[in-house]
Design a protein around this motif. Structure first.
Motif, PDB file in Angstrom:
ATOM      1  N   LYS A 119       0.754  -1.198  -0.083  1.00 41.61           N
ATOM      2  CA  LYS A 119       0.001  -0.155   0.053  1.00 41.61           C
ATOM      3  C   LYS A 119       0.740   1.324   0.017  1.00 41.61           C
ATOM      4  O   LYS A 119       0.617   2.072  -0.827  1.00 41.61           O
ATOM      5  CB  LYS A 119      -0.896   0.004   1.351  1.00 41.61           C
ATOM      6  CG  LYS A 119      -2.098  -0.766   1.037  1.00 41.61           C
ATOM      7  CD  LYS A 119      -3.236  -0.706   2.389  1.00 41.61           C
ATOM      8  CE  LYS A 119      -4.265  -1.747   2.415  1.00 41.61           C
ATOM      9  NZ  LYS A 119      -5.377  -1.388   3.417  1.00 41.61           N
ATOM     10  N   LYS A 168      -6.699   3.987  -4.485  1.00 44.81           N
ATOM     11  CA  LYS A 168      -7.082   2.958  -3.275  1.00 44.81           C
ATOM     12  C   LYS A 168      -8.329   1.995  -4.109  1.00 44.81           C
ATOM     13  O   LYS A 168      -8.309   1.002  -3.725  1.00 44.81           O
ATOM     14  CB  LYS A 168      -7.339   3.466  -1.901  1.00 44.81           C
ATOM     15  CG  LYS A 168      -5.991   4.204  -1.290  1.00 44.81           C
ATOM     16  CD  LYS A 168      -6.643   4.559   0.193  1.00 44.81           C
ATOM     17  CE  LYS A 168      -5.258   4.772   0.877  1.00 44.81           C
ATOM     18  NZ  LYS A 168      -5.477   5.379   2.132  1.00 44.81           N
ATOM     19  N   ASN A 169      -9.150   2.643  -4.685  1.00 43.82           N
ATOM     20  CA  ASN A 169     -10.417   2.135  -5.343  1.00 43.82           C
ATOM     21  C   ASN A 169     -10.107   1.350  -6.642  1.00 43.82           C
ATOM     22  O   ASN A 169     -11.075   0.930  -7.191  1.00 43.82           O
ATOM     23  CB  ASN A 169     -11.642   2.963  -5.239  1.00 43.82           C
ATOM     24  CG  ASN A 169     -11.168   3.991  -6.277  1.00 43.82           C
ATOM     25  OD1 ASN A 169     -10.024   4.376  -6.718  1.00 43.82           O
ATOM     26  ND2 ASN A 169     -12.168   4.808  -6.853  1.00 43.82           N
ATOM     27  N   LYS A 213      -6.215  -2.869  -5.561  1.00 44.30           N
ATOM     28  CA  LYS A 213      -6.681  -4.020  -4.884  1.00 44.30           C
ATOM     29  C   LYS A 213      -6.073  -5.265  -5.381  1.00 44.30           C
ATOM     30  O   LYS A 213      -5.930  -6.165  -4.456  1.00 44.30           O
ATOM     31  CB  LYS A 213      -8.280  -4.022  -5.269  1.00 44.30           C
ATOM     32  CG  LYS A 213      -9.346  -2.899  -4.930  1.00 44.30           C
ATOM     33  CD  LYS A 213     -10.506  -2.973  -5.508  1.00 44.30           C
ATOM     34  CE  LYS A 213     -11.477  -1.651  -4.794  1.00 44.30           C
ATOM     35  NZ  LYS A 213     -12.928  -1.768  -5.650  1.00 44.30           N
ATOM     36  N   LYS A 215      -3.482  -7.560  -2.587  1.00 43.12           N
ATOM     37  CA  LYS A 215      -4.160  -8.821  -1.969  1.00 43.12           C
ATOM     38  C   LYS A 215      -3.005  -9.763  -2.225  1.00 43.12           C
ATOM     39  O   LYS A 215      -2.873 -10.852  -1.555  1.00 43.12           O
ATOM     40  CB  LYS A 215      -5.544  -8.924  -2.466  1.00 43.12           C
ATOM     41  CG  LYS A 215      -5.977 -10.315  -1.877  1.00 43.12           C
ATOM     42  CD  LYS A 215      -7.624 -10.307  -2.359  1.00 43.12           C
ATOM     43  CE  LYS A 215      -8.128 -11.747  -1.627  1.00 43.12           C
ATOM     44  NZ  LYS A 215      -9.565 -11.980  -1.839  1.00 43.12           N
TER      45      LYS A 215
END
Length: 148
Positions: A30, A40-41, A46, A50
């Motif tokens: 991050k 971030k979206n 994402k 992950k």
């Protein structure tokens, strides 16, 4: 099924398991992505926060993508594309860059561009081959051309 789920399903079919990042690695990833202004979206944010997205079995002839961790591979590639190739700062080189080209992620609109050296003007004009989202790119990347 939404695009994120399609990508996760394709990742689950890899020959070797795709590893989910532990919380400390998620935080490191991050920080790196935020440093490069990745939203971030976005799909890029994402998926990369992950999973470790490296050494993936992918479409024949596709460039290998790299993960932000370890940083010794990712950050120098991004800076090289900006400083040596003259790529605008809103693009992140997230493939190896071997062969004087690679995949560029546009932090402004989540698109991915297939770039080769000498195509700076086509990139600026928006005339290079591209995918409208990172998920669309990953679906293409992880799908065999025979099955596409």
């Amino acid at each position: 099924m939404n695009s994120f789920n399609i990508v996760e399903k394709l990742l689950s079919k890899q020959d070797y398991p795709v590893i989910e990042k532990k919380i400390e690695r998620v935080q490191e990833t991050k920080a790196i992505l935020i440093e490069f202004d990745v939203q971030k979206n976005s799909g890029f944010f994402k998926l990369y926060t992950k999973y470790f997205l490296r050494s993936l079995k992918c479409r024949s002839g596709a460039d290998e993508i790299v993960d932000p961790l370890p940083t010794r591979s990712f950050i120098p590639r991004v800076k090289f594309a900006h400083e040596v190739w003259g790529i605008p700062g809103n693009y992140i080189l997230f493939s190896t860059g071997e062969g004087e080209g690679g995949y560029l992620y546009n932090i402004e609109d989540d698109s991915v561009w297939d770039f080769q050296m000498g195509q700076q003007q086509q990139l600026a004009n928006g005339t290079l081959p591209h995918w409208d989202s990172f998920y669309e790119f990953m679906i293409w990347y992880l799908t065999d051309e025979e099955k596409a």
